[in-house]
Scaffold this active site. Sequence first.
Site, mmCIF file in Angstrom:
data_model
loop_
_atom_site.group_PDB
_atom_site.id
_atom_site.type_symbol
_atom_site.label_atom_id
_atom_site.label_comp_id
_atom_site.label_asym_id
_atom_site.label_seq_id
_atom_site.Cartn_x
_atom_site.Cartn_y
_atom_site.Cartn_z
ATOM 1 N N CYS A 191 12.617 122.435 -22.025
ATOM 2 C CA CYS A 191 12.843 122.539 -20.515
ATOM 3 C C CYS A 191 13.581 123.846 -20.215
ATOM 4 O O CYS A 191 12.974 124.390 -19.110
ATOM 5 C CB CYS A 191 13.483 121.438 -19.942
ATOM 6 S SG CYS A 191 12.650 119.811 -20.160
ATOM 7 N N CYS A 241 1.210 118.055 -21.541
ATOM 8 C CA CYS A 241 2.506 118.052 -21.940
ATOM 9 C C CYS A 241 3.445 117.261 -21.038
ATOM 10 O O CYS A 241 4.680 116.995 -21.551
ATOM 11 C CB CYS A 241 2.953 119.349 -22.578
ATOM 12 S SG CYS A 241 1.759 120.017 -23.590
#
Lengths: 146, 395
Positions: A104, A35
């Site tokens: 994130c 990813c």
Amino acid sequence: MALYSETVMDHFRHPRNVGIIENPDGVGEVGNPICGDIMKIYLKIENDVIVDAKFETFGCGSAIASSSMATELIKGRPVSEAMELTNKAVAEALGGLPAHKLHCSVLAEEGIRSALLDYHKRYNLPYDEEKFALLHHDEEDFSDEA
Amino acid sequence: MIYADNAATTKPSQKVIEAMVACLSEDYGNPSSVYTLGQRAAELLQNARERVAKNLGCDPSEITFTSGGSEADNQAIRTAAFLGAQKGKKHLISTPFEHHAVLHTLNKLEREGFEVTYLDVHENGLVTAEQVAQAIRPDTALVSIMFANNEIGTIQPVGEIGAVCREKGVLFHCDSVQAIGHVPVNVYDLKIDFLALSAHKFHGPKGVGVLYTKKGIRLQNLIEGGAQERGKRAGTENVPGIVGMAVAMDDAIANLDKQATYVAPLRDKLIDGLSKIPHSILNGDRTQRLPGNVNFCFEGIEGESLLLLLDNEGICASSGSACTSGSLDPSHVLLSIGRPPEIAHGSLRLTISEDTTHEEVDTLIKAVTEAVEYLRSISPVWRNLQEGKQDFIIQ
């Protein structure tokens, strides 16, 4: 409009706490290279206080900035407070993240949580499993994008 | 600033800007109007059409001005699919690394009942005419293969593919957006039936392009309305854009030799310099590639952070990482040539032009080398690779 806030760019350009800790008291690694994001968090803990936190991150600008900010937010804090760190707090401290970059900040929270879990396990400390359940976060409330 | 993203767009030349400004300020008439001002615009339009046609080796009547490459790709594929379906032909041939203007149109046609064969592009990013020949069936309506790939710059054997298609009686669409102005293209010699191009890839303006359609093919409209473009593309013509495009194209074609004699050697210097970075790999064939295209994967880092670091140094570049695409997946082009996702995330595309200098290439090599080194120094993946905890994918 710039892609990221000035705070994000500052933490990306000058990341705080980058590196590793020798003989850490807790280590957490989250993410997946497929990813495109991996964060590794190292903690030094004395008397239940996080005396040092370091990170290594493979990822985009906001992943690096989120790791930097998350380690800043927990350094010098008691473990109990670090446990309460949320991705929302990380994103807010960074002055907001674009909607598609909020994961994130989630990764940063999970990285800290994972390192804390490792700390509890290393020292056979009792812990509430529920607190370590990697919850799904509502990623919509604190985006800087309408 | 070093502009190394010429595959994304190019800087319009001063000549182009001047021609467009003159068109906007003085020759602003509507080409459909009967009075002199309008007819002056119609003349400019016709003049541009003739120049574009000459540059492509076709007749002016085979040129349709569009809003750009994407529209031209859509119209070409839709036309071929429509004409094919009328004869019961619902099979299309393409590659998995086409531009999304082609791929998404094909995906839509698949949902509408067409079948698409995607040819393997191999590790070097090239298909062969033999692959095309083998894939063609009695019900094949179209072969759509790009001239040059927009990410890795590989140049397909278009002439051979065109010959196979012509021999078998199958229409051939060539998305040539990245090729025009960079390598010689002649639609007649190459036996191309449809060709898409976009002006801003060769120092022309954005928002204008061309669909070449071989005489005799009944083009289908995407946009209905007025009788512009022989009734095949409605809407008042983008006269300043079209005029700017013709100027840019004349210049680009006149200077093609510079691509081979100046840009390509500069590209090779850049490739040689970046190859010295350990655990890096060039994407796409080393020689069958656009004169200005350089594309690398660097193991252990992620591309977006690399772009941000380069931006810090005033360098404009591009990456195939998921973070730059707005999706979770890295570049479909890099995946199609067999790069695993974790490697594709660490890609960098530098596309130089005839304006790029040797000094700039030296700076690029130094800046990329340092940025990769720095990002590796903070990467847990790189640490694992260094400590032998996981194996390098790029040797």
